[in-house]
Motif scaffolding. Structure first.
Motif, short mmCIF file in Angstrom:
data_model
loop_
_atom_site.label_atom_id
_atom_site.label_comp_id
_atom_site.label_asym_id
_atom_site.label_seq_id
_atom_site.Cartn_x
_atom_site.Cartn_y
_atom_site.Cartn_z
N ALA A 1 3.96 3.16 8.18
CA ALA A 1 4.67 3.88 9.25
C ALA A 1 3.90 3.76 10.56
O ALA A 1 4.49 3.56 11.63
N ASN A 2 2.58 3.83 10.48
CA ASN A 2 1.75 3.69 11.69
C ASN A 2 1.94 2.33 12.33
O ASN A 2 2.01 2.21 13.55
N PHE B 1 -8.81 6.98 9.84
CA PHE B 1 -8.91 8.22 9.08
C PHE B 1 -8.18 8.10 7.76
O PHE B 1 -8.68 8.47 6.70
N ARG C 1 1.60 6.36 -1.49
CA ARG C 1 2.09 7.21 -0.40
C ARG C 1 1.24 7.03 0.86
O ARG C 1 1.76 6.97 1.96
N LEU D 1 7.44 0.71 2.79
CA LEU D 1 8.00 2.06 2.94
C LEU D 1 9.05 2.35 1.88
O LEU D 1 9.14 3.47 1.38
N THR D 2 9.86 1.34 1.56
CA THR D 2 10.98 1.61 0.67
C THR D 2 10.67 1.34 -0.79
O THR D 2 11.55 1.44 -1.63
N PHE E 1 8.49 -2.33 6.19
CA PHE E 1 9.62 -1.56 5.66
C PHE E 1 9.69 -1.68 4.14
O PHE E 1 10.07 -0.73 3.46
N ILE F 1 4.49 0.34 12.09
CA ILE F 1 5.82 0.25 12.71
C ILE F 1 5.81 0.97 14.05
O ILE F 1 6.35 0.45 15.05
N GLN G 1 2.18 3.97 2.50
CA GLN G 1 3.42 4.16 3.26
C GLN G 1 3.13 4.75 4.63
O GLN G 1 3.70 4.33 5.63
N GLU G 2 2.22 5.73 4.67
CA GLU G 2 1.88 6.31 5.96
C GLU G 2 1.30 5.25 6.88
O GLU G 2 1.60 5.21 8.08
N LYS H 1 9.04 3.11 -2.65
CA LYS H 1 8.70 4.36 -3.31
C LYS H 1 9.42 4.52 -4.66
O LYS H 1 8.80 4.81 -5.67
N SER H 2 10.74 4.30 -4.64
CA SER H 2 11.49 4.56 -5.87
C SER H 2 11.11 3.56 -6.96
O SER H 2 11.03 3.92 -8.14
#
Lengths: 391, 391
Positions: A281-282, A378, A274, A238-239, A235, A284, A277-278, A241-242
């Protein structure tokens, strides 16, 4: 002088342990203390005080407010403050002089109305997302300066004098801040972004390995050590970014330093961030799959997943290292081949497994995880491609 | 007075269109303009100016700096500023008086050293993550006040007088800010958090529907309309964590208002937000699966996915609506049953499909997506459970 010598006595010690992140904070604190002392001198020295008087206060305020952790942040804040002060001061002088022309009770009304209209308009601008992101501080300073200069027009004499004294005082504060920020052990936003991105590769690798340990190697019903920590790593990727966006924004304003030139491709960093982040997400999602089932994997599945996970984790670490040290990722071709093989193996396995006799939704879960792993590959391959372009 | 009447003339119009989000910004801007005019009066009125003189400037500065969009943010900033000013001012007075005792050249040295040590220590504190998150502004004000009060001790007479005048001036600024923020069309952080969370349910539902449209209904090779926009919705859900956390933090400091009492369970909101993030992560993963394959789904798969997706999206919208209007989610039992059925159907389908003759990794992809959908349902069910506890 006594205290001056003390400052310089610290510096070799600081230089010695400059590498560690915590030491950076210490350096920043000492630098800031130094800037405060320097700006206090402005007030203490007779020569300066005779000219500026109590306006020296504005220099202190400038130093306190402008000093940011990184060079880029300080530069951007300084530019914002400079432009905001100039525009606000200019407009304020105009309002004040206009009010002087009117005179009488109309003076106060004119000033009040101008402040109301300009202040409200500027505040509305501050709420527009794009302006808020980049120029929030500048608009704030604009409002502040405008109000202060305008209302000084009520009892106004020497408006121009007051404004110019303040401006020169602010300029001195800015000069001191720029000096300590740029020339005494500068802390670069570019460096921060660089190492943050590199360390995220490591955290992702760690998450993959934790996933492997908890769910595949010892998947006999008992819970993994601390799931909360594991997920929180993902997480936080993920967060972030900013944080990364603002660091990249600061980094663009920094002069040539270290291995980073002008026009260094900071946008590529954001692209890589980015993709990470993907990937997070995977992971998670994969953790989610695991939570919903209780069955133990087949031994053959285990082996395959183990291979894939450690391949992934290893590659992530290597990629992180190659970014950190700005080296070409050496085993790129080999890694690419390994991924292709692993992908083919996974696909084949899924087919065999699909027609096998596993019952209830254990199969689905296994497939899901393998899909996830396959997909991660991938992603990873596309990451290698992007890295190529960066280096 | 003329201009005063103008302000009040605006208000009915504003009240009329208060609902829209953009109007909220307008309200905030007008409120801020009003606060600026009120604080300017402090400087303009003879009575106040005779007492405070140029210190009225501090009131203006307080109003400009403290005024935040929401009530909670203003309260927290005000508390930070109050505590920072008091501590910094007190310590500054102490340093200044100590320096007066020493006298001579030692005076400047003592003040310089105190500023250096206290300033550096406070700056280091600002870099500690937990302090930075909550008390950053307070520590900044502490440093500023400390420096200003201390150096005024160099030429110091009437230190206490100056400090107390400034404090009362700042208090007046705070009173004006609190008045405009709390009593004129207050904008609550709790409301913002509430509606932001409710709208995220809608965006997730929209993403699920877009996913359905692009990949399942018209999955004949051609690209979906705008994938970037679709993914960016999910990413914005993922990255809204810090916004939500600060809103929840502000909301805790807000007084009883509207339908939100004291001790309103803001933490539950954060929990729900976290589940939404997991769901967004799932959608991103599912999009990733889709990107890696080119095959068209079977018609039967299509139908099943369509059913599952629209069930999911519909439930998300209902949940969002029930949060927005703070109503119990009515069809909870029915929805729960529907999810159970859909889950069983998906599981069965996966088994049948597994033993079917689909070749290469198309099957894997389909399974993956169905796993994802199935998993999303588990998430959704747990969300319904949490909602139960909230309401």
């Amino acid at each position: 002088e006594n205290q001056k010598r003390k400052d310089w006595g610290c510096l070799p010690y600081i230089a010695q342990v400059l590498q560690a992140s915590d030491t950076k904070k210490l350096v920043h604190a000492v630098k800031f203390g130094l800037a405060l002392v320097l700006v206090s001198l402005l007030y203490m020295l007779e020569v300066v005080h005779d000219k500026l008087g109590n306006n020296a206060m504005w220099a202190v305020m400038t130093v306190v407010v402008l000093t940011e952790y990184t060079v880029g942040a300080t530069v951007i804040k300084g530019l914002n403050r400079g432009v905001g002060t100039t525009l606000g001061g200019g407009l304020g002088c105009f309002v004040a002089m206009l009010a002087q022309e009117i005179g009488g009770i109309g003076k106060a009304v004119a000033i009040g109305m101008s402040i109301f209209i300009l202040g409200a308009a500027a505040t509305y601008m501050r709420l527009v997302p794009n302006i808020k992101k980049k120029y929030d501080y500048g608009v704030l300073i604009f409002i502040l300066t405008l109000s202060l200069v305008s209302i000084s027009g009520v009892r106004g004499n020497e408006i121009i004098q007051v404004a110019s004294d303040r401006l020169s005082s602010i300029f001195m504060g800015f000069a001191i801040t720029a000096f300590t920020s740029l020339f005494i052990f500068p802390l670069w936003a570019g460096d921060e972004l660089h190492s943050s991105l590199a360390s995220q590769f490591d955290s992702i690798a760690q998450s993959i390995e934790d996933f492997l340990d908890d769910h595949i190697v010892q998947a006999n019903g008992k819970k993994g050590t601390d799931e909360a920590r594991k997920l929180s790593t993902c997480f936080s990727v993920l967060t972030s970014k900013s944080t990364h966006e603002s660091l990249a924004n600061f980094a663009r304003w920094e002069p040539w330093h270290g291995r980073f030139g002008f026009q260094y491709p900071w946008n590529k960093y954001l692209e890589i961030a980015r993709l990470l982040q993907e990937l997070a997400a995977n992971i998670i999602t994969a953790e989610g799959f695991m939570k919903t089932k209780l069955e133990v994997c087949h031994t053959s599945t285990k082996e395959l997943c183990k291979g894939a996970s450690s391949l992934l984790a290893g590659a992530m670490r290597e990629l992180g290292g190659s970014i950190l040290h700005m080296k070409q990722f050496q085993q790129q071709d080999i890694a690419g081949e390994a991924f292709q093989e692993m992908r083919a193996e996974l696909s084949a396995y899924i087919q065999v497994h699909s027609s096998a006799t596993t019952i209830n939704h254990s199969g689905a879960v296994d497939n899901g995880m393998k899909c996830s792993a396959g997909h991660s590959m991938f992603l990873l391959i596309s990451m290698v491609e992007i890295l190529d372009r960066v280096q």
